[in-house]
Scaffold this active site. Sequence first.
Site, short mmCIF file in Angstrom:
data_model
loop_
_atom_site.label_atom_id
_atom_site.label_comp_id
_atom_site.label_asym_id
_atom_site.label_seq_id
_atom_site.Cartn_x
_atom_site.Cartn_y
_atom_site.Cartn_z
N ASP A 145 -25.50 3.41 -10.49
CA ASP A 145 -24.74 2.67 -9.72
C ASP A 145 -25.15 2.61 -8.37
OD1 ASP A 145 -22.81 0.42 -9.66
OD2 ASP A 145 -21.41 1.67 -9.00
N GLU A 146 -24.96 1.62 -7.89
CA GLU A 146 -25.36 1.42 -6.27
C GLU A 146 -26.72 1.75 -5.90
OE1 GLU A 146 -23.62 -0.13 -4.16
OE2 GLU A 146 -21.39 -0.12 -5.04
#
Length: 199
Positions: free
Chosen positions: A95-96
């Site tokens: 994620d990110e």
Amino acid sequence: MTFYDGRSGFITVVSGPMFAEKSGELVNRCMKEEKYAGKKVIAFKPSNDNRFAEDEIVSRLGLKMKAVSINKMINDDLEEEILKSSKGCDIVAFDEAQFFSEKIVDIVLEIAYRGSHVIVAGLDLDFRAKPFGYMGELMTIADEVIKKTAFCPCCGRPARFTQRLVDGFPAKEGPIELIGDTDSYEPRCRNCYVPPFKA
């Protein structure tokens, strides 16, 4: 639509602006595979983004899953650790991903070559509307790219851009990476987005 058959590696990239529920898409896909298909899942997130939790990926709609928090600057030792801990996992999520250093591309490729489904979520554009980190390369090598949108608060159109705000006005300058939330950012459509050079 995902065509991952569980027999060969596959790369899915979920991209879009802030507030587009990219993390929610990632978590939802991982949870479905884990719960209904009995798949083994592991997720990673950059340690510099701890807005909602230190050891979880949390979406704005409340979806969440456990995640291993790692340094965004991936060195050789951390690369080896990621590859070792994800070995044998059916689904490996990041994620990110816009925050991770260049090694994220090689790591995603290696995990996919081993036969896992890699799901990557991140901002494709920074507040200047320029490619953010290595998301462009990840989208290029992906088997599937999901482009999410948010809602422009100015006009209600689908929002593709992330507007950085300073005292409520579009930012003229600033660092590329600036962790923030509704106090510093809002999604904008192309018509309402104001690039720094026009702010």
